[in-house]
Design a protein around this motif. Structure first.
Motif, PDB file in Angstrom:
ATOM      1  N   GLN A 220       0.810  -1.212   0.000  1.00 56.20           N
ATOM      2  CA  GLN A 220       0.000   0.000   0.000  1.00 56.20           C
ATOM      3  C   GLN A 220       0.848   1.269   0.000  1.00 56.20           C
ATOM      4  N   ALA A 221       2.162   1.144   0.099  1.00 55.25           N
ATOM      5  CA  ALA A 221       3.023   2.321   0.247  1.00 55.25           C
ATOM      6  C   ALA A 221       2.808   3.330  -0.871  1.00 55.25           C
ATOM      7  N   THR A 222       2.703   2.868  -2.107  1.00 56.86           N
ATOM      8  CA  THR A 222       2.502   3.787  -3.223  1.00 56.86           C
ATOM      9  C   THR A 222       1.208   4.560  -3.079  1.00 56.86           C
ATOM     10  N   ASP A 223       0.126   3.852  -2.754  1.00 54.67           N
ATOM     11  CA  ASP A 223      -1.172   4.514  -2.600  1.00 54.67           C
ATOM     12  C   ASP A 223      -1.160   5.507  -1.445  1.00 54.67           C
ATOM     13  N   ILE A 224      -0.519   5.129  -0.333  1.00 52.21           N
ATOM     14  CA  ILE A 224      -0.446   6.014   0.834  1.00 52.21           C
ATOM     15  C   ILE A 224       0.354   7.261   0.492  1.00 52.21           C
ATOM     16  N   ALA A 225       1.498   7.081  -0.154  1.00 54.13           N
ATOM     17  CA  ALA A 225       2.339   8.222  -0.513  1.00 54.13           C
ATOM     18  C   ALA A 225       1.605   9.173  -1.450  1.00 54.13           C
ATOM     19  N   LEU A 226       0.940   8.616  -2.454  1.00 54.88           N
ATOM     20  CA  LEU A 226       0.186   9.451  -3.391  1.00 54.88           C
ATOM     21  C   LEU A 226      -0.934  10.206  -2.692  1.00 54.88           C
ATOM     22  N   LYS A 227      -1.650   9.526  -1.819  1.00 53.55           N
ATOM     23  CA  LYS A 227      -2.785  10.152  -1.140  1.00 53.55           C
ATOM     24  C   LYS A 227      -2.342  11.323  -0.281  1.00 53.55           C
ATOM     25  N   VAL A 228      -1.319  11.115   0.536  1.00 48.69           N
ATOM     26  CA  VAL A 228      -0.867  12.183   1.436  1.00 48.69           C
ATOM     27  C   VAL A 228      -0.245  13.324   0.645  1.00 48.69           C
ATOM     28  N   ALA A 229       0.544  12.998  -0.373  1.00 46.91           N
ATOM     29  CA  ALA A 229       1.175  14.036  -1.185  1.00 46.91           C
ATOM     30  C   ALA A 229       0.132  14.921  -1.862  1.00 46.91           C
ATOM     31  N   ARG A 230      -0.913  14.292  -2.378  1.00 44.17           N
ATOM     32  CA  ARG A 230      -1.956  15.070  -3.064  1.00 44.17           C
ATOM     33  C   ARG A 230      -2.773  15.900  -2.087  1.00 44.17           C
ATOM     34  N   GLU A 231      -3.122  15.299  -0.962  1.00 45.50           N
ATOM     35  CA  GLU A 231      -3.973  16.015  -0.003  1.00 45.50           C
ATOM     36  C   GLU A 231      -3.274  17.226   0.580  1.00 45.50           C
ATOM     37  N   TYR A 232      -1.968  17.103   0.853  1.00 46.44           N
ATOM     38  CA  TYR A 232      -1.253  18.183   1.531  1.00 46.44           C
ATOM     39  C   TYR A 232      -0.296  18.925   0.603  1.00 46.44           C
ATOM     40  N   LYS A 233      -0.353  18.629  -0.697  1.00 41.84           N
ATOM     41  CA  LYS A 233       0.454  19.334  -1.698  1.00 41.84           C
ATOM     42  C   LYS A 233       1.921  19.384  -1.279  1.00 41.84           C
ATOM     43  N   THR A 234       2.475  18.205  -1.092  1.00 43.04           N
ATOM     44  CA  THR A 234       3.821  18.074  -0.575  1.00 43.04           C
ATOM     45  C   THR A 234       4.512  16.880  -1.225  1.00 43.04           C
TER      46      THR A 234
ATOM     47  N   VAL B 273      12.343  -0.698   1.554  1.00 41.70           N
ATOM     48  CA  VAL B 273      12.222  -0.013   0.264  1.00 41.70           C
ATOM     49  C   VAL B 273      11.627   1.359   0.543  1.00 41.70           C
ATOM     50  N   ASP B 274      12.305   2.409   0.116  1.00 38.02           N
ATOM     51  CA  ASP B 274      11.771   3.760   0.276  1.00 38.02           C
ATOM     52  C   ASP B 274      10.810   4.063  -0.861  1.00 38.02           C
ATOM     53  N   THR B 275       9.699   4.716  -0.536  1.00 37.39           N
ATOM     54  CA  THR B 275       8.727   5.137  -1.541  1.00 37.39           C
ATOM     55  C   THR B 275       8.551   6.639  -1.446  1.00 37.39           C
ATOM     56  N   ILE B 276       8.739   7.333  -2.561  1.00 36.97           N
ATOM     57  CA  ILE B 276       8.740   8.797  -2.571  1.00 36.97           C
ATOM     58  C   ILE B 276       7.798   9.279  -3.667  1.00 36.97           C
ATOM     59  N   SER B 277       6.954  10.260  -3.328  1.00 34.12           N
ATOM     60  CA  SER B 277       5.990  10.755  -4.307  1.00 34.12           C
ATOM     61  C   SER B 277       5.698  12.233  -4.093  1.00 34.12           C
ATOM     62  N   ASP B 278       5.446  12.922  -5.198  1.00 30.95           N
ATOM     63  CA  ASP B 278       4.989  14.309  -5.148  1.00 30.95           C
ATOM     64  C   ASP B 278       3.503  14.402  -5.471  1.00 30.95           C
ATOM     65  N   GLY B 279       2.821  13.267  -5.470  1.00 33.88           N
ATOM     66  CA  GLY B 279       1.399  13.241  -5.786  1.00 33.88           C
ATOM     67  C   GLY B 279       1.114  12.872  -7.222  1.00 33.88           C
TER      68      GLY B 279
ATOM     69  N   ALA C  56      23.281   3.109  -6.755  1.00 31.98           N
ATOM     70  CA  ALA C  56      21.891   3.501  -6.510  1.00 31.98           C
ATOM     71  C   ALA C  56      20.914   2.584  -7.229  1.00 31.98           C
ATOM     72  N   SER C  57      19.923   2.092  -6.472  1.00 31.64           N
ATOM     73  CA  SER C  57      18.862   1.263  -7.041  1.00 31.64           C
ATOM     74  C   SER C  57      17.545   2.033  -6.957  1.00 31.64           C
ATOM     75  N   ILE C  58      17.332   2.897  -7.922  1.00 34.23           N
ATOM     76  CA  ILE C  58      16.165   3.786  -7.960  1.00 34.23           C
ATOM     77  C   ILE C  58      15.265   3.363  -9.117  1.00 34.23           C
ATOM     78  N   GLU C  59      13.992   3.229  -8.834  1.00 39.35           N
ATOM     79  CA  GLU C  59      13.043   2.823  -9.881  1.00 39.35           C
ATOM     80  C   GLU C  59      11.931   3.838 -10.006  1.00 39.35           C
ATOM     81  N   GLU C  60      11.557   4.131 -11.228  1.00 46.03           N
ATOM     82  CA  GLU C  60      10.420   5.008 -11.498  1.00 46.03           C
ATOM     83  C   GLU C  60       9.177   4.142 -11.596  1.00 46.03           C
ATOM     84  N   VAL C  61       8.319   4.244 -10.579  1.00 51.41           N
ATOM     85  CA  VAL C  61       7.104   3.408 -10.527  1.00 51.41           C
ATOM     86  C   VAL C  61       6.038   3.995 -11.438  1.00 51.41           C
TER      87      VAL C  61
END
Length: 267
Positions: free
Chosen positions: A146-160, A168-174, A261-266
């Motif tokens: 669920q990490a992707t969905d959680i990251a997207l949701k919080v990023a979109r709601e708080y514009k952050t 595994v780190d999950t990073i999103s700007d929404g 670096a092991s970085i993936e664009e989801v």
């Protein structure tokens, strides 16, 4: 996806990182920032917050050991930083553990615009309103897919930009999502490793307007530093690792990030 030149930018600019943090980790955060090439200030008196919000290059708010005085200082410095155009990073330590923490973070999110929110998946799940079996400040257990969905949701709601740290780190700007699969298993065995990552992210955010790239770069280089630190140990013990890790932050500019670096664009 990452800009390794930001490591040199931090070292060259020596950004002033104002951190309101918890009593458990303040010393390591200051030493880690110094090793990175930043300049930490760990003030907490409310009387200084308006001035520091405009003076600092970036502000970190960490709720690890809350009390009413600290909450007042957090709100004051966050608002002052927003007014000055200074980026603010939130580390919602153990937000789901108590009603007081949940209410404090709710208020911070309502009254301050954050450039970045960084925490473990249990903390971000709490902010997202997702059921999660967390205990204290630990990440707890749940469906990590669920990490992707959680990251997207919080990023979109708080514009952050949201950074969920873990194996595994999950990073999103929404809109975009990046994952990072680096880091030594000893890293979560030292207290405050996540708190220090928030400070490192803040230092990187202070030298660029591209916050997503800053967070990805900071998170990946931080994890890679832990891998370098582990290789220097005669025995894999947490106290020895802690010292070696701070040393590797000082050597960050010498690491082979492009290779490791092991970085993936989801998305």
């Amino acid at each position: 996806m990452a800009n390794w030149q930001l490591i040199e930018e931090v070292r060259a600019r020596n950004p002033l990182v104002h951190v309101i943090t918890n009593i458990v980790v303040a010393n390591d955060l200051a030493n880690g920032l110094l090793a990175l090439g930043a300049s930490p200030i760990m003030a907490s008196a409310v009387e200084e917050m308006v001035e520091l919000g405009g003076l600092a290059d970036v502000v970190v708010i960490n709720i690890g050991t809350l009390n009413a005085d600290l909450v007042a200082s957090m709100l004051a410095v966050g608002k002052a930083a927003n007014a000055a155009g200074t980026p603010v990073v939130l580390d919602p330590v153990g937000v789901g553990a108590t009603a007081y923490r949940r209410e404090t973070v709710r208020r911070l999110l309502a009254e301050i615009q954050f450039a970045v929110i960084r925490g473990n998946i249990g903390e971000l799940a709490s902010i997202a309103g997702v059921d999660w079996n967390a205990r204290g400040v630990d990440a707890g257990s749940g469906d990590t897919t669920q990490a992707t969905d959680i990251a997207l949701k919080v990023a979109r709601e708080y514009k952050t930009v949201v950074a969920i740290s873990g194996a595994v780190d999950t990073i999103s700007d929404g809109e975009h999502v990046r994952t990072i699969k680096n880091g030594d298993p000893l890293l979560p065995q030292i207290t405050g490793s996540g708190c220090l990552l928030s400070c490192m992210i803040a230092a990187f955010v202070s030298v660029t307007d591209d916050y997503l790239t800053a967070v990805v770069t900071a998170s990946a280089s931080y994890a890679i530093a832990s891998e370098y630190a582990a290789k220097t140990l005669k025995r894999n013990l947490p106290a020895s690792f802690r010292i070696a890790f701070i040393d590797e932050l000082a050597l960050l500019h010498t690491h082979d990030h492009e290779k490791l670096a092991s970085i993936e664009e989801v998305r």
